[in-house]
Design a protein around this motif. Structure first.
Motif, PDB file in Angstrom:
ATOM      1  N   CYS A   1      -4.208  36.815   9.535  1.00 61.54           N
ATOM      2  CA  CYS A   1      -5.419  37.465  10.048  1.00 61.54           C
ATOM      3  C   CYS A   1      -6.651  36.598   9.804  1.00 61.54           C
ATOM      4  O   CYS A   1      -6.868  36.098   8.704  1.00 61.54           O
ATOM      5  CB  CYS A   1      -5.611  38.823   9.365  1.00 61.54           C
TER       6      CYS A   1
ATOM      7  N   LEU B   1      -8.267  45.142   2.896  1.00 63.67           N
ATOM      8  CA  LEU B   1      -9.084  45.441   4.074  1.00 63.67           C
ATOM      9  C   LEU B   1     -10.207  46.389   3.691  1.00 63.67           C
ATOM     10  O   LEU B   1     -11.250  45.947   3.261  1.00 63.67           O
ATOM     11  CB  LEU B   1      -8.237  45.954   5.238  1.00 63.67           C
TER      12      LEU B   1
ATOM     13  N   VAL C   1     -12.339  48.104  10.972  1.00 63.27           N
ATOM     14  CA  VAL C   1     -11.855  46.900  10.301  1.00 63.27           C
ATOM     15  C   VAL C   1     -10.551  46.426  10.927  1.00 63.27           C
ATOM     16  O   VAL C   1     -10.368  45.235  11.223  1.00 63.27           O
ATOM     17  CB  VAL C   1     -11.680  47.147   8.789  1.00 63.27           C
ATOM     18  N   ASP C   2      -9.624  47.353  11.149  1.00 60.99           N
ATOM     19  CA  ASP C   2      -8.333  46.983  11.759  1.00 60.99           C
ATOM     20  C   ASP C   2      -8.533  46.356  13.127  1.00 60.99           C
ATOM     21  O   ASP C   2      -7.904  45.344  13.462  1.00 60.99           O
ATOM     22  CB  ASP C   2      -7.431  48.215  11.873  1.00 60.99           C
TER      23      ASP C   2
ATOM     24  N   ILE D   1     -10.155  42.823  12.664  1.00 59.56           N
ATOM     25  CA  ILE D   1      -9.190  41.826  12.186  1.00 59.56           C
ATOM     26  C   ILE D   1      -8.234  41.430  13.298  1.00 59.56           C
ATOM     27  O   ILE D   1      -7.872  40.257  13.445  1.00 59.56           O
ATOM     28  CB  ILE D   1      -8.427  42.381  10.973  1.00 59.56           C
TER      29      ILE D   1
ATOM     30  N   PRO E   1     -12.135  52.132   8.333  1.00 62.00           N
ATOM     31  CA  PRO E   1     -10.861  51.399   8.369  1.00 62.00           C
ATOM     32  C   PRO E   1     -10.385  51.093   9.793  1.00 62.00           C
ATOM     33  O   PRO E   1      -9.802  50.025  10.038  1.00 62.00           O
ATOM     34  CB  PRO E   1      -9.883  52.343   7.663  1.00 62.00           C
TER      35      PRO E   1
ATOM     36  N   ARG F   1      -6.014  51.839   0.188  1.00 56.24           N
ATOM     37  CA  ARG F   1      -6.320  52.109   1.590  1.00 56.24           C
ATOM     38  C   ARG F   1      -6.265  53.602   1.894  1.00 56.24           C
ATOM     39  O   ARG F   1      -7.108  54.138   2.623  1.00 56.24           O
ATOM     40  CB  ARG F   1      -5.324  51.383   2.495  1.00 56.24           C
TER      41      ARG F   1
ATOM     42  N   LEU G   1     -14.542  45.761   0.781  1.00 56.70           N
ATOM     43  CA  LEU G   1     -13.761  45.110   1.826  1.00 56.70           C
ATOM     44  C   LEU G   1     -13.211  43.795   1.309  1.00 56.70           C
ATOM     45  O   LEU G   1     -13.926  43.020   0.662  1.00 56.70           O
ATOM     46  CB  LEU G   1     -14.628  44.847   3.061  1.00 56.70           C
TER      47      LEU G   1
ATOM     48  N   SER H   1      -9.768  40.697   2.091  1.00 54.76           N
ATOM     49  CA  SER H   1      -8.868  40.168   3.111  1.00 54.76           C
ATOM     50  C   SER H   1      -7.499  40.818   3.096  1.00 54.76           C
ATOM     51  O   SER H   1      -6.819  40.860   4.128  1.00 54.76           O
ATOM     52  CB  SER H   1      -8.716  38.656   2.941  1.00 54.76           C
TER      53      SER H   1
ATOM     54  N   THR I   1     -13.736  39.852   6.001  1.00 59.90           N
ATOM     55  CA  THR I   1     -13.412  41.202   6.470  1.00 59.90           C
ATOM     56  C   THR I   1     -14.686  41.958   6.833  1.00 59.90           C
ATOM     57  O   THR I   1     -14.723  42.716   7.802  1.00 59.90           O
ATOM     58  CB  THR I   1     -12.622  41.966   5.403  1.00 59.90           C
TER      59      THR I   1
END
Length: 295
Positions: free
Chosen positions: A46, A256, A281-282, A285, A278, A127, A251, A253, A217
């Protein structure tokens, strides 16, 4: 299914039971080197290009030989392929100054390798459930980064003893993680993370000039959140801003996005928009899997 992968920059997959480092490697003796930690997901590294760019900036700050990014990229590809796509992995790129007696100049000097290990068990819990955090003084003023470049604030070096000590202190005090603060009571960063504060439709993170590591991130989040209408800012933050925020996030790497569920013993309830961070972020990435997507 392998549980460890080690690749050197010549593309060789190494046996982890065979020696790689010399006893006089300066990275081991003095922590004189740099690294990057990258999440492997679906067989891909990523945001690899941003990690490589930060590796190059850290090398420049430490006056290490300029990294051959093509060789690093190839070693990462080999390691990712060997690891497979069925599970996430933690990939580390490590670059030390090399042996204390090594006279070699140029790019071939030093010790360089890529290592993949399983994602720690703490990650899935962080998470899903969030994390308990305590604030700790780091003892460095926000004025130091521009005036004392030899302190390497903002470079990702192997000198992580203080960061790990902070995390052990947190564990002894029944907390999962740490947010460092400055003598001016400004928010800095976590030992292995970037702090992001959410208030209404704003996302706020401390600026790099305050002596924090530029967060990859966090950049992914801001790139995606900006498109979704969030007001993304780089601003100095006081510790009091953490307490009055709608939510606080760490946050990094590999983890996440982890929401701070308690801060210095104060419970922090999840806001209505907690699930959005989240997800952003997903998506961010995922877009950073290729340099083309980032541009």
């Amino acid at each position: 299914m392998v549980d460890r992968v080690l690749v050197t920059l010549d593309g060789t997959i190494r046996d982890l039971n065979e020696p790689l480092l010399y006893a006089d490697d300066i990275g081991l003796l003095r922590g004189d080197g740099i690294f990057e930690t990258v999440l492997l997901r679906d067989g891909k590294a990523c945001a690899l290009e941003l990690h490589l760019a930060r590796l190059r900036r850290s090398a420049e700050a430490l006056e290490l030989p300029e990294p051959d990014l093509g060789r690093w990229r190839r070693a990462v590809e080999i390691a990712a392929k060997e690891w497979g796509s069925e599970r996430e992995g933690t990939l580390r790129m490590v670059f030390t100054r090399g042996r204390d007696t090594d006279p070699r100049p140029g790019r071939d000097a030093g010790t360089s390798y890529v290592l993949v290990v399983p994602v720690p068990e703490r990650v899935n819990k962080a998470r899903a459930e969030g994390i308990s955090v305590i604030t700790l003084a780091r003892g460095t003023s926000i004025e130091l980064a521009p005036t004392a470049p030899w302190l390497l604030l903002g470079a990702k070096t192997l000198s992580y003893a203080a960061n790990m000590a902070a995390l052990r202190f947190a564990a002894r005090n029944h907390a999962d993680d740490v947010i460092f603060t400055s003598p001016e009571h400004r928010v800095l960063e976590g030992p292995r993370s970037t702090v992001v504060i959410q208030r209404d439709d704003k996302l706020i993170t401390p600026p790099v000039r305050n002596g924090v590591l530029p967060g990859i991130t966090q950049r992914a989040l801001y790139a995606e959140a900006g498109k979704a209408g969030w007001d993304c800012r780089y601003e100095p933050c006081f510790v009091a801003d953490l307490i009055t925020a709608d939510s606080v996030w760490l946050l990094s790497s590999v983890t996440l996005a982890a929401r701070v569920s308690s801060l210095d013993g104060l419970r922090m309830s999840a806001p209505e928009r907690a699930a959005e961070i989240p997800e952003l972020v997903d998506r961010g990435i995922s877009r950073l899997w290729s340099l083309t997507d980032w541009k």
